[in-house]
Design a protein around this motif. Structure first.
Motif: not given
Ligand SMILES: [Mn+2]
Ligand SMILES: [Mn+2]
Ligand SMILES: [Mn+2]
Ligand SMILES: [Mn+2]
Lengths: 254, 254
Positions: A143, B121-122, A153, A93, A140, B132, B128-130, A150, B124-126
């Motif tokens: 982000y 956020h994490f 990323c 995190l 992260f 992941a 949203d991020c391509p 994206q 969401q990150f996972v």
DNA sequence: TTGACAAGTTAGGCGCGGCTAATTAACTTT
DNA sequence: AAAGTTAATTAGCCGCGCCTAACTTGTCAA
């Protein structure tokens, strides 16, 4: 006499404090425990009585405090939970050390064993998996500030993948010979292949999960090589030089 | 009168219970609260007095209990923490619903706002991020059982990346016109572009973060379109049909 | 040897959050 | 309307974990 009842959050914190004080200075004085926990000395005495009733510490008024067998195990358990959570907060995190520390100390009491295991595994997963790696998680940060860029990323993902392939190509060149745990440098990872220690000395280590087949990472080595701080199964652990010499490992390739 | 002191874990659980009971049945009866929290009725009365002193609920003996302004906000805050943590446990750590739920309810009281934000956020990150995407995390399951089979991880990574590129190529074809929130189907994500609601009605939604520019995902729609359950900023939220009609969104591409 | 002083303990009190038992209020039935 | 039933409240208890104030104990320097 037995008393296996669940420990309260408060008592767990006392165990933790005693554990750290014993490690830092030699003994755990009432005054120091009080300071560490932001509590008055009288409260510490009460807690010590409670811990003593549960046979977690050997305690008689005015005398020095030591852990019992089960007391040390219980303390280690709390310390592990704390450190595993903190690790997750810091590495995954990306929380700063201080916040991670206090958050871990607040949550360590309510996290169940299976859930903790999940945290530990996930952290390891991100560190070990080629697609991820701690380096990746830094995306992260980006982000969080911008909203899900994206493109960025994706680029990062490709770069990371290429690196992994590169490393893999070179791996044949590496030596895979058995060596002592103490000979590793900070940052290096290895797998335990043999443990040759006296019964008494190995008990503590085995309790921490120091078994054949486990991956360990050296975190730091003190000036004279004593102690060696390592991480295994997501937990931090201090190993004395003597002990480190009895543990044989084989370095990982990646 | 004022009383802004920190709420205890216990009182937070009462708020949470009342919130859910009001939502499910119309009112929160003492008996139901007691059952839900595995507590005796007398204890509930005590808690209600405490909450009433802090002006979080309107309470006079034998009469119906309602939230005050700040009470509802406080309840929502607890519910959010619960749901955000649960989401993380289920989606990222792949814990089963039941365990995730009880773990979330245990930890919701000790998680600070900034840390919670990180969890949200994490997740969401996972998602949203391509690189992941929730699909990727399933590799974690595999990783847990076997020890870090890196070859498998790598293959999965490539496949995932290709899919992302594929999707991206098609995105130009999609329509990007404004539509009502209520017209979305479960699973669809969109960005809020306009909120046209009466002051009273919008207060609650704004408190939950329903502001222009925020991404929302429709979780499920009840038989007659009322209510619509959505997720935004990592939290779940129930929106009445009337309200959903006043919220205009634009669908995301990915 | 003997104070002086710091460290530790004991005694007693308080708030919290449960509980049981007894009482009162609010509904249902007859 | 009266009686019975269920829900809710009150009163009083207890354990936990903190506190302050007053006391013992141990140590070290004069
Ligand atoms: Mn703690
Ligand atoms: Mn801790
Ligand atoms: Mn809870
Ligand atoms: Mn909860």
């Amino acid at each position: 006499m037995a008393a296996t009842s669940e420990l309260s959050a408060s008592l767990e914190d006392y165990l933790e404090a005693i554990y750290h004080l014993v490690k830092e200075k030699q003994a755990a004085r009432v005054k120091d425990i009080a300071e560490r926990l932001h509590v008055k000395a009288a409260s510490v005495t009460g807690a010590l009585r409670a811990l003593s009733e549960r046979e977690l510490v050997n305690y008689t008024p005015y005398e020095i405090v030591t852990f019992t067998r089960s007391g040390e195990a219980a303390a280690l358990d709390v310390v592990r939970r704390h450190s595993a959570l903190k690790d997750f907060f810091v590495k995954i995190l990306l929380v700063d050390e201080a916040s991670a520390d206090s958050a871990a100390c607040a949550m360590e009491h309510s996290v169940t064993r299976p859930l903790l295991e999940r945290f530990v595994h996930f952290t390891q997963f991100v560190e070990d998996c080629p697609r991820a790696g701690t380096k990746w998680v830094r995306g992260f940060s980006y982000y969080c500030d911008h909203d899900s860029k994206q493109d960025n990323c994706e680029k990062c993902m490709r770069t990371n993948l290429d690196e992994v392939i590169q490393k893999k190509a070179n791996k044949g060149a590496q030596a895979m010979t058995e060596q002592q745990l103490g000979s590793l440098k900070p940052g290096q990872k290895a797998k335990i292949v043999r443990v040759a220690l006296a019964d008494a000395a190995s008990r503590r280590l085995v309790e921490m999960g120091m078994t054949v087949g486990t991956m360990v990472e050296v975190i730091k080595v003190a000036p004279l090589g004593d102690p060696v701080e390592i991480k295994l199964r997501g937990y931090h652990l201090s190993v004395r030089k003597k002990e480190a010499e009895g543990i044989y490992v084989e370095q990982a390739m990646l």
